[in-house]
Design a protein around this motif. Structure first.
Motif, PDB file in Angstrom:
ATOM      1  N   UNK A 146       0.627  -1.146   0.011  1.00 51.85           N
ATOM      2  CA  UNK A 146       0.020  -0.009  -0.044  1.00 51.85           C
ATOM      3  C   UNK A 146       0.914   1.243  -0.105  1.00 51.85           C
ATOM      4  N   UNK A 147       2.008   1.066  -0.182  1.00 55.63           N
ATOM      5  CA  UNK A 147       3.267   2.451  -0.397  1.00 55.63           C
ATOM      6  C   UNK A 147       2.879   3.093  -1.575  1.00 55.63           C
ATOM      7  N   UNK A 148       2.363   4.222  -1.777  1.00 54.47           N
ATOM      8  CA  UNK A 148       2.411   4.347  -3.566  1.00 54.47           C
ATOM      9  C   UNK A 148       3.532   4.686  -4.049  1.00 54.47           C
ATOM     10  N   UNK A 149       3.545   4.556  -5.258  1.00 56.15           N
ATOM     11  CA  UNK A 149       4.765   4.528  -6.095  1.00 56.15           C
ATOM     12  C   UNK A 149       5.578   5.992  -5.807  1.00 56.15           C
ATOM     13  N   UNK A 150       4.751   6.833  -5.611  1.00 53.89           N
ATOM     14  CA  UNK A 150       5.534   8.272  -5.598  1.00 53.89           C
ATOM     15  C   UNK A 150       6.288   8.527  -4.258  1.00 53.89           C
ATOM     16  N   UNK A 151       6.004   7.540  -3.246  1.00 42.76           N
ATOM     17  CA  UNK A 151       6.670   7.485  -2.000  1.00 42.76           C
ATOM     18  C   UNK A 151       7.478   6.265  -1.882  1.00 42.76           C
ATOM     19  N   UNK A 188      10.828  19.592  -6.799  1.00 40.15           N
ATOM     20  CA  UNK A 188      10.210  18.620  -7.524  1.00 40.15           C
ATOM     21  C   UNK A 188      10.837  17.313  -7.246  1.00 40.15           C
ATOM     22  N   UNK A 189      12.220  17.175  -7.028  1.00 42.13           N
ATOM     23  CA  UNK A 189      12.807  15.997  -6.587  1.00 42.13           C
ATOM     24  C   UNK A 189      12.662  15.521  -5.210  1.00 42.13           C
ATOM     25  N   UNK A 190      12.228  16.419  -4.418  1.00 39.97           N
ATOM     26  CA  UNK A 190      11.875  15.849  -2.896  1.00 39.97           C
ATOM     27  C   UNK A 190      11.227  14.576  -2.781  1.00 39.97           C
ATOM     28  N   UNK A 191      11.803  13.617  -2.065  1.00 40.79           N
ATOM     29  CA  UNK A 191      11.142  12.215  -1.974  1.00 40.79           C
ATOM     30  C   UNK A 191      12.022  11.640  -0.713  1.00 40.79           C
ATOM     31  N   UNK A 192      11.358  10.452  -0.478  1.00 42.78           N
ATOM     32  CA  UNK A 192      12.186   9.679   0.678  1.00 42.78           C
ATOM     33  C   UNK A 192      13.527   9.692   0.289  1.00 42.78           C
ATOM     34  N   UNK A 193      14.375   9.825   1.396  1.00 42.58           N
ATOM     35  CA  UNK A 193      15.925   9.591   1.386  1.00 42.58           C
ATOM     36  C   UNK A 193      16.389  11.100   1.088  1.00 42.58           C
ATOM     37  N   UNK A 194      15.421  12.260   0.641  1.00 41.17           N
ATOM     38  CA  UNK A 194      15.912  13.532   0.488  1.00 41.17           C
ATOM     39  C   UNK A 194      16.317  14.085   1.709  1.00 41.17           C
ATOM     40  N   UNK A 195      17.725  14.820   1.863  1.00 35.65           N
ATOM     41  CA  UNK A 195      18.310  15.321   2.955  1.00 35.65           C
ATOM     42  C   UNK A 195      17.852  16.561   3.473  1.00 35.65           C
ATOM     43  N   UNK A 196      16.550  17.014   3.228  1.00 39.19           N
ATOM     44  CA  UNK A 196      16.057  18.442   3.405  1.00 39.19           C
ATOM     45  C   UNK A 196      15.608  18.667   4.707  1.00 39.19           C
ATOM     46  N   UNK A 197      15.189  17.402   5.334  1.00 33.46           N
ATOM     47  CA  UNK A 197      14.770  17.541   6.769  1.00 33.46           C
ATOM     48  C   UNK A 197      13.267  17.055   6.440  1.00 33.46           C
ATOM     49  N   UNK A 198      12.704  16.752   5.613  1.00 37.93           N
ATOM     50  CA  UNK A 198      11.259  16.521   5.638  1.00 37.93           C
ATOM     51  C   UNK A 198      11.232  14.954   5.827  1.00 37.93           C
ATOM     52  N   UNK A 199      12.023  14.270   5.587  1.00 35.67           N
ATOM     53  CA  UNK A 199      12.098  12.673   5.368  1.00 35.67           C
ATOM     54  C   UNK A 199      13.185  12.094   6.622  1.00 35.67           C
ATOM     55  N   UNK A 200      12.829  11.705   7.728  1.00 37.22           N
ATOM     56  CA  UNK A 200      13.602  11.155   8.637  1.00 37.22           C
ATOM     57  C   UNK A 200      13.741   9.587   8.620  1.00 37.22           C
ATOM     58  N   UNK A 201      14.915   8.983   8.483  1.00 43.50           N
ATOM     59  CA  UNK A 201      15.123   7.665   8.421  1.00 43.50           C
ATOM     60  C   UNK A 201      14.909   7.027   9.864  1.00 43.50           C
ATOM     61  N   UNK A 202      14.113   6.043   9.791  1.00 41.21           N
ATOM     62  CA  UNK A 202      13.877   5.195  11.130  1.00 41.21           C
ATOM     63  C   UNK A 202      14.411   3.893  10.817  1.00 41.21           C
ATOM     64  N   UNK A 203      14.591   3.006   9.724  1.00 41.15           N
ATOM     65  CA  UNK A 203      14.813   1.580   9.763  1.00 41.15           C
ATOM     66  C   UNK A 203      15.445   1.457   8.489  1.00 41.15           C
ATOM     67  N   UNK A 204      16.345   0.433   8.368  1.00 41.81           N
ATOM     68  CA  UNK A 204      16.827   0.013   7.185  1.00 41.81           C
ATOM     69  C   UNK A 204      17.122  -1.669   7.268  1.00 41.81           C
ATOM     70  N   UNK A 205      16.626  -2.068   6.135  1.00 41.77           N
ATOM     71  CA  UNK A 205      16.529  -3.426   5.991  1.00 41.77           C
ATOM     72  C   UNK A 205      17.609  -3.726   4.614  1.00 41.77           C
ATOM     73  N   UNK A 206      18.943  -4.462   5.401  1.00 46.20           N
ATOM     74  CA  UNK A 206      19.802  -4.749   4.323  1.00 46.20           C
ATOM     75  C   UNK A 206      19.672  -6.155   4.013  1.00 46.20           C
TER      76      UNK A 206
END
Ligand code: SER
Length: 601
Positions: A146-151, A188-206
């Motif tokens: 259910x995560x939309x492609x845009x995210x 326009x390119x702001x999305x998950x992983x962008x470092x502007x402060x909107x997106x905060x990383x919480x978890x990493x699956x390697x």
């Protein structure tokens, strides 16, 4: 949700998915001279990620104390910490991408667990390059959930690839989860992983799929694995709608202790607030380093040096808060703050309580020593003052500032401050120049030490140098693999060799070691040298100094079939020329370190 609840929920969730809980490990890594501290949960699990069976099974969960000092200068901003806790779940050849992502999603979004609304989540997946294709498999799972492609953002290797930094070992693409704090996109390119402060990383699956070899080849792993990492402090921040890790309940009691020690009220002055945060982080990290079962103490090398830097930085920032307006003898500022950390975290980390006395004692001691250094420096500055204020341009020479630094260990920032109080400016360009020259000199000095701790390269000292290699190997054969060189010192008359070992050696052990070394001398083994890159050297089983910084290309000296070490040389060509090796003395050097004095006759 507080840290304790998050820790328990995480473990409980993964236990309900058939994971066995394992103990987090020491902050000081074992058998790994490439890093000073455990930097991620996967660190102690590397052998299992590479195929070694784990006694607890194929599905594991844990929480691990970690230290990263790469960003130490950024500590004090809202998000950087040197010490943090990492939650992790592990699949050793069991589930892979689909299983891992589905469990991550359930834990994050289910109301029974973290209950984060789906529309707040964004994820990144690996974009692919000439070595490994784009990770469509992970993207597909996220879409189905259910995560939309845009995210779902595809990101390059710099962002979405994980492995021990630059080194050999298990690695692979990863998929990172972000929380959207609701700020406007930065473009326009702001999305998950962008470092502007909107997106905060919480978890990493390697998704560990490869073993990177010493030759830089990515070998597919016979058994794929999953390594995940969730930062406790950051996640607690987000779950509580806070902007800074320092605004959470994790830091509240620590900041209160800093306020109590300094009489300063947090929130009254932005510069001083930053000092409060630096003290809070650094005391927390120092408490964990000193409270570790394999604790180091403050020193001038390796992990001990990092600890010393953390403590001294905390003391300096304490002074910025006005803590020093008390007689030095009474100042025990850091240890009461550390006591709060012990009380707060002794549940999940019982070693803190067990080592409370050491934590307090070492902090008091180092703080005292540094304060004395500072007082001496200030005294010297005052002596210089009558001349300084005569300068019509009101400039203090960088040479003098450097002298205070070099002779009394007085930090330049403090000279700057003292000078400013007198309306003087320090000539920083001149100071920097002197400082740089000094660094070059000491680098040349350590290069000398690296060349084997030799005072000169005479024939005798060269023989002793080769003897240190034989001795290290012999000690490991007799006492065990925990033995590692801690230092050596050679003169034309004798050698000294320091090594890690917890107890005095018995006479039997000493004569065994002596006999083994002499046997290698009698075998007249050839000593050969090869230049290779550091990774290849380590992969070949060569011993290297723990905590030592090496260039990427190193020399490896091999003595017959007996010893192999990364070393600058020089060495004898054959061992037969060395004479007879005799141990004169074996004694304690420091805690957990023994010293042997030996001669060649
Ligand atoms: N090793 C990965 C990290 O440190 C996931 O645990 O982010």
């Amino acid at each position: 949700m507080n840290a304790q609840e998050l820790r328990s929920k995480y473990v409980e969730f993964f236990k309900s998915k058939e994971h066995a809980q394992i103990q987090g490990k020491s902050l000081i890594p074992e058998n790994d001279p490439t890093v000073l501290f455990t930097t991620a949960g996967m660190h102690p699990l590397v052998p299992y990620l590479l195929g070694e069976p784990h006694p607890a099974g194929n599905r594991l969960v844990d929480y691990q104390k970690c230290i990263r000092t790469g960003d130490i200068e950024s500590v004090g901003d809202p998000s950087h910490l040197t010490f943090f806790e990492m939650l992790g779940n592990w699949s050793l050849g069991d589930y892979f991408k689909e299983g891992a992502i589905k469990m991550s999603f359930e834990f994050l979004t289910s109301p029974q667990w973290l209950g984060i609304p789906i529309e707040k989540l964004g994820v990144t997946v690996f974009r692919g390059d000439e070595i490994v294709p784009q990770d469509d498999e992970s993207a597909k799972v996220w879409k189905e959930l259910g995560i939309p492609a845009i995210r779902i953002a595809y990101r390059p290797r710099e962002d979405n690839w994980w492995g021990p930094a630059g080194a050999t070992g298990p690695c692979g693409p990863d998929s990172e989860m972000f929380f959207d704090i609701g700020k406007e996109p930065c473009g326009p390119d702001c999305g998950p992983g962008c470092s502007c402060g909107k997106w905060l990383e919480i978890w990493n699956d390697v998704f560990m799929q490869y073993n990177k070899t010493a030759d830089g080849v990515y070998e597919p792993l016979a058994r794929t694995c999953v390594d995940t990492g969730m930062g406790i402090e950051r996640t607690v921040t987000i779950l509580n709608g806070k902007k800074s890790v320092y605004d959470t309940e994790i830091f509240a009691p620590i900041i209160a202790a800093v306020e109590k020690a300094s009489g300063y009220t947090y929130g009254s002055d932005p510069e001083k607030d930053k000092s409060v945060r630096i003290i809070s982080d650094h005391v927390r990290a120092s408490t964990f380093i000193l409270g570790d079962p394999k604790a180091v103490t403050p020193s001038n090398v390796g992990a001990g040096y990092v600890l010393r830097r953390l403590i001294r930085r905390a003391v300096r920032h304490g002074r910025k808060l006005g803590i020093e307006d008390q007689p030095v003898e009474n100042l025990k500022v850091l240890s009461p703050i550390a006591a709060v950390v012990v009380d707060q975290l002794k549940g999940p980390y019982p070693e803190l309580e067990e080592n409370r006395a050491r934590i307090i004692g070492e902090l008091d001691n180092e703080e005292q020593k540094f304060l004395e250094t500072l007082q001496k420096g200030e005294h010297e500055f005052e002596k210089l003052l009558p001349n300084l204020i005569k300068d019509p341009r009101k400039i203090m020479s960088g040479r003098l500032a450097f002298k205070l630094y070099d002779t009394y260990g007085f930090p330049i920032e403090l000279t700057d401050e003292l000078a400013a109080e007198q309306g003087l400016t320090v000539n920083r360009a001149e100071f920097d120049e002197a400082f740089k020259k000094h660094q070059e000199l000491s680098r040349a000095g350590s290069e000398q030490i690296f060349k084997g701790g030799l005072s000169d390269h005479s024939e005798t000292t060269t023989k002793y140098h080769t003897a240190t290699h034989l001795l290290q190997r012999a000690l490991r054969l007799v006492l065990g693999d925990h033995v590692a060189q801690k230092g050596s010192n050679i003169t034309a008359e004798r050698m000294r060799f320091d090594f890690s070992h917890g107890a005095p050696m018995t006479p039997e052990e000493l004569s065994k070691v002596e006999a083994i070394v002499n046997e290698q001398i009698q075998r007249d083994l050839a000593v050969t040298m090869a230049v290779m890159d550091l990774e290849a050297a380590k992969a070949s089983g060569a011993m290297a100094l723990f905590g030592e910084k090496y260039e990427s290309q190193v020399k490896v000296y091999t003595i017959g079939d007996f010893s192999k070490e990364v070393c600058g040389g020089p060495h004898v060509e054959r061992t037969g020329t060395m004479g007879t090796f005799r141990i004169q003395k074996e004694q304690s050097s420091s805690s957990g370190v023994r010293r042997i004095r030996a001669v060649l006759e």
